[in-house]
Design an enzyme around this catalytic site. Structure first.
Site, PDB file in Angstrom:
ATOM      1  N   ALA A 103       0.734  -1.231   0.040  1.00 35.16           N
ATOM      2  CA  ALA A 103       0.104   0.075  -0.035  1.00 35.16           C
ATOM      3  C   ALA A 103       0.803   1.233   0.030  1.00 35.16           C
ATOM      4  O   ALA A 103       1.974   1.399   0.590  1.00 35.16           O
ATOM      5  CB  ALA A 103      -0.777   0.179   1.225  1.00 35.16           C
ATOM      6  N   GLY A 148       0.635  -5.499   0.778  1.00 29.62           N
ATOM      7  CA  GLY A 148      -0.379  -5.457  -0.436  1.00 29.62           C
ATOM      8  C   GLY A 148       0.144  -6.373  -1.509  1.00 29.62           C
ATOM      9  O   GLY A 148      -0.591  -6.737  -2.395  1.00 29.62           O
ATOM     10  N   GLU A 151      -0.326  -9.822  -1.145  1.00 34.43           N
ATOM     11  CA  GLU A 151      -1.711  -9.981  -1.117  1.00 34.43           C
ATOM     12  C   GLU A 151      -2.248 -10.033  -2.531  1.00 34.43           C
ATOM     13  O   GLU A 151      -3.131 -10.823  -2.835  1.00 34.43           O
ATOM     14  CB  GLU A 151      -2.569  -9.039  -0.361  1.00 34.43           C
ATOM     15  N   GLU A 171       2.787  -6.328   7.800  1.00 34.55           N
ATOM     16  CA  GLU A 171       1.985  -5.247   8.230  1.00 34.55           C
ATOM     17  C   GLU A 171       1.989  -5.170   9.824  1.00 34.55           C
ATOM     18  O   GLU A 171       2.167  -4.080  10.339  1.00 34.55           O
ATOM     19  CB  GLU A 171       0.511  -5.586   7.985  1.00 34.55           C
TER      20      GLU A 171
END
Length: 299
Positions: A103, A148, A151, A171
């Site tokens: 992110a 992310g 992910e 994270e």
């Protein structure tokens, strides 16, 4: 259960291609953070039609997931999912040494709490769209895939990594938790205990370590150009291409939907997909016969 399954089995419709598709030389296309390219060439044996790649191109932010990036990727997915020419969708990076850095935290710092919540929901929705893409998807990890970024790779069906690639759901090291599907897809990939260990510790894995654990399908030695995983992913895509496209797509539906339920329900889903395949084959046969009749009548 049956409603989403019915949606996944709907007949595909042709669409008008994206402007960026096959237009890598166009200035507007090069300026986009997400570029779509159909991999076609004069030598069909080396570059057969059917493989489409999504090229992530945000070098200044190491392909961080920002608002523009997410919007352009959602736009591309919405159009590509209806294109029957897309037999395999390959995700790769145009930024050497990086797949996706996660992110965009700098962009997030400028958002209000309400805006952050909306953005995270869009991010989850994007990962769901990748996972639900009707054709097989492959992530080529030639560099860092953190937070992310991993992910996004987990949302793909298959993953290929360079041995030197670095990946992890990190994270917790930043006071956060994986919020775009990581807490759900990693345990489904590796099992609950191992997924908890990796998330609790925020551990980073090399491509080689990831293959040993089963996080990636293949790990290959990196080359001087920094795109070894991409080339292995293309080779894998070319193995899929000769197979019957409807059978491959329905196999994906049966596996994905079946993994969400008990085995008895999964067997029922397999039966539905098998019947749907039979129906489509009959429809294609009837259509081919009608075309032959029309051709004969013109003669």
């Amino acid at each position: 259960m049956l409603r989403p399954l019915t949606s996944a089995l709907r007949l595909l419709r042709p669409w008008k291609p994206l402007q960026t598709r096959g237009c890598a030389s166009d200035e507007a296309a090069r300026g986009r953070e997400i570029q779509v390219r159909a991999l076609e060439g004069p030598d069909q044996a080396l570059s057969p039609a059917g493989i489409t790649e999504i090229l992530m191109n945000r070098p200044r932010a190491r392909n961080a997931l920002g608002n523009v990036f997410v919007s352009e990727l959602l736009e591309a997915l919405a159009q590509l999912r209806e294109d029957r020419q897309v037999r395999v969708l390959l995700f790769r990076s145009a930024v050497k040494g990086v797949f996706c850095a996660g992110a965009d935290l700098k962009e997030r710092e400028q958002m209000s709490e309400a805006e952050v919540e909306v953005f995270v929901q869009r991010l989850r929705g994007m990962m769901t769209e990748i996972a639900a893409f009707p054709a097989p998807t492959i992530a080529a990890l030639d560099g860092f895939a953190l937070g992310g970024g991993l992910e996004l790779a987990l949302a793909c069906d298959l993953r290929v990594a360079a041995s030197t690639a670095v990946m992890g759901l990190i994270e917790t090291t930043r006071g956060l938790l994986p919020g775009a599907g990581g807490t759900q897809r990693l345990p489904r990939c590796l099992g609950v205990a191992l997924a908890k260990e990796l998330i609790f510790t925020g551990r980073r894995l090399s491509g080689t370590q990831a293959q040993v654990l089963g996080l990636v399908n293949h790990a290959v030695a990196q080359n001087e150009e920094g795109n070894a995983a991409y080339h292995r992913a293309r080779a894998l895509a070319q193995e899929i291409l000769p197979q019957a496209p409807i059978a491959v797509r329905l196999s994906k539906v049966a596996i994905d939907r079946g993994m969400e339920v008990d085995i008895a329900s999964g067997m029922a889903i397999e039966g539905i997909c098998y019947a749907q395949l039979h129906i489509r084959l009959l429809q294609e046969t009837a259509s081919s016969l009608e075309e032959c009749k029309q051709y004969a009548s013109r003669g």
